[in-house]
Write a protein that holds these residues in place. Structure first.
Motif, short mmCIF file in Angstrom:
data_model
loop_
_atom_site.label_atom_id
_atom_site.label_comp_id
_atom_site.label_asym_id
_atom_site.label_seq_id
_atom_site.Cartn_x
_atom_site.Cartn_y
_atom_site.Cartn_z
N ASN A 93 0.82 -1.21 0.00
CA ASN A 93 0.00 0.00 0.00
C ASN A 93 0.86 1.26 0.00
O ASN A 93 0.61 2.22 0.73
N ARG A 127 -9.89 -2.94 -7.89
CA ARG A 127 -10.95 -3.94 -7.81
C ARG A 127 -12.36 -3.38 -8.03
O ARG A 127 -13.21 -4.10 -8.56
N ASP A 174 -8.96 -9.28 1.95
CA ASP A 174 -8.35 -7.96 2.00
C ASP A 174 -7.43 -7.82 0.80
O ASP A 174 -7.19 -8.79 0.06
N PHE A 175 -6.91 -6.63 0.57
CA PHE A 175 -6.24 -6.37 -0.70
C PHE A 175 -5.01 -7.25 -0.92
O PHE A 175 -4.79 -7.78 -2.01
N ASN A 186 -7.63 -0.50 -2.92
CA ASN A 186 -8.66 -1.50 -3.19
C ASN A 186 -9.60 -1.04 -4.30
O ASN A 186 -9.93 -1.80 -5.22
N TRP A 214 -5.99 -10.72 -1.71
CA TRP A 214 -6.54 -10.75 -3.07
C TRP A 214 -5.42 -10.67 -4.10
O TRP A 214 -5.40 -11.43 -5.08
N LEU A 215 -4.45 -9.79 -3.88
CA LEU A 215 -3.34 -9.64 -4.81
C LEU A 215 -2.54 -10.93 -4.91
O LEU A 215 -2.13 -11.35 -6.00
#
Length: 334
Positions: A178, A208, A232-233, A204, A236-237
């Motif tokens: 981030n 997304r 969460d990001f 995010n 997900w990544l």
């Protein structure tokens, strides 16, 4: 920056009121520097035995426990300045066996010099971003960072091996932490997404949720990666990365190249000598051995010697000891 710590050191500075964004960012790393700095013992007159960080092998470079009898004393009280050696009996009778051993392994220069601060994260004492990063990962105040680094180790390892441009790899790494300067991070007065204007521009949302992003994923026939909305990001990544890796252009082939060269002896210029030296270190017993060979311009050995050393703190210190000995031999035979 002098306006924030005029006539003082950065480590003693205060944040102050109405500070600039730049100064706040710089000041935020002060605690990291404080935890990584360690005193290099010279005269010892500026180092508090109980309160300062001065024991290289110890946790946080400090003694394991406070010694009341040494509460107001400096490290110079533990040094025999005539012989420039530690007061062995005093140290062994005052500190725990573990602390005493660590103190006695601290090398003392033959000629006293001023005490000074060094970066404890590197054997050389010089600051490096890499060692500061490692310090942050093991910090008790940042357990999430260490957990992420452990859990997603496979993700990062695969990322650096991908056959992609370095700037793309670094951008992906910045996603995961981030670190992208989105509007939501107070870098702009209006935090709305400049593409859709519907929500704040967070990491995010940017990758997304934004309709423009969704359309791009759809055009690439990758809309299925938007399904895992409950992650969460970073999770997900990581998941997306696993899905897409087989479609990327393989992993870089990293072949080790043997760069060893066969070199034969070549004559030195007249009146020159060549000094070869090396050291060996036994970390279990804090014992080292050093060897030196001196040859003339024809390659003939004119001097050789070996020596053992007790109370050596590290392999780096063992190399330094033999290097100092080699330099002294060079001066004596010039």
């Amino acid at each position: 920056m002098a306006k924030y710590f005029l006539n003082d050191q950065f480590l003693n500075s205060r944040l102050g009121n109405s500070s600039s964004y730049t100064w706040k960012s710089i000041w935020a790393v002060k605690d990291v520097l404080t935890k990584g700095l360690c005193w290099r013992v010279g005269t010892g007159i500026n180092i508090s035995i109980n309160d300062d960080a001065w024991v290289p092998d110890a946790i946080n470079f400090r003694l394991s426990s406070v010694v009341n009898s040494m509460r107001d004393l400096k490290v110079n009280a533990l040094i025999d300045n005539t012989e420039r050696i530690w007061k062995m009996e005093l140290i062994k009778n005052t500190f725990s066996e573990e602390d005493a051993g660590k103190i006695l392994r601290i090398p003392l220069a033959r000629a006293p010099h001023d005490d000074f601060l060094v970066w404890g994260g590197e054997a050389s004492g010089e600051f490096s971003v890499c060692s500061a990063y490692k310090l942050l990962q093991i910090s008790d105040e940042n357990p999430r960072a260490y957990a992420l680094q452990t859990i997603y180790r496979k993700f990062y390892k695969k990322l650096w091996l991908l056959n992609l441009l370095t700037k793309i790899k670094i951008t992906i790494w910045r996603f995961s932490w981030n670190y992208l300067p989105t509007k939501y991070r107070k870098l702009a007065t209006n935090s709305s997404c400049p593409r859709c204007g519907e929500r704040a521009e967070t990491i995010n949302h940017l990758f997304r949720e934004c309709p423009v992003t969704v359309e791009v994923w759809t055009m690439l026939s990758l809309q299925n990666i938007l399904i895992a909305a409950n992650m969460d990001f970073v999770q997900w990544l990581t998941w997306v990365f696993e899905q897409l890796t087989p479609q990327l252009d393989g992993l870089e082939n990293r072949k080790l190249v043997n760069t060893r060269e066969n070199r034969s002896w070549s004559c030195l210029p007249r009146e020159f000598i060549k000094i070869n030296f090396d050291g060996a270190y036994d970390g279990k017993n804090n014992f080292s051995a050093s060897g030196i060979v001196v040859r003339n311009e024809e390659g003939l050995v004119i001097l050789s010697c070996s020596e053992t050393h007790q109370g050596v703190a590290s392999a780096f210190a063992a190399e330094a000891v033999v290097c100092r000995k080699a330099v002294r031999v060079g001066f004596e035979n010039k």
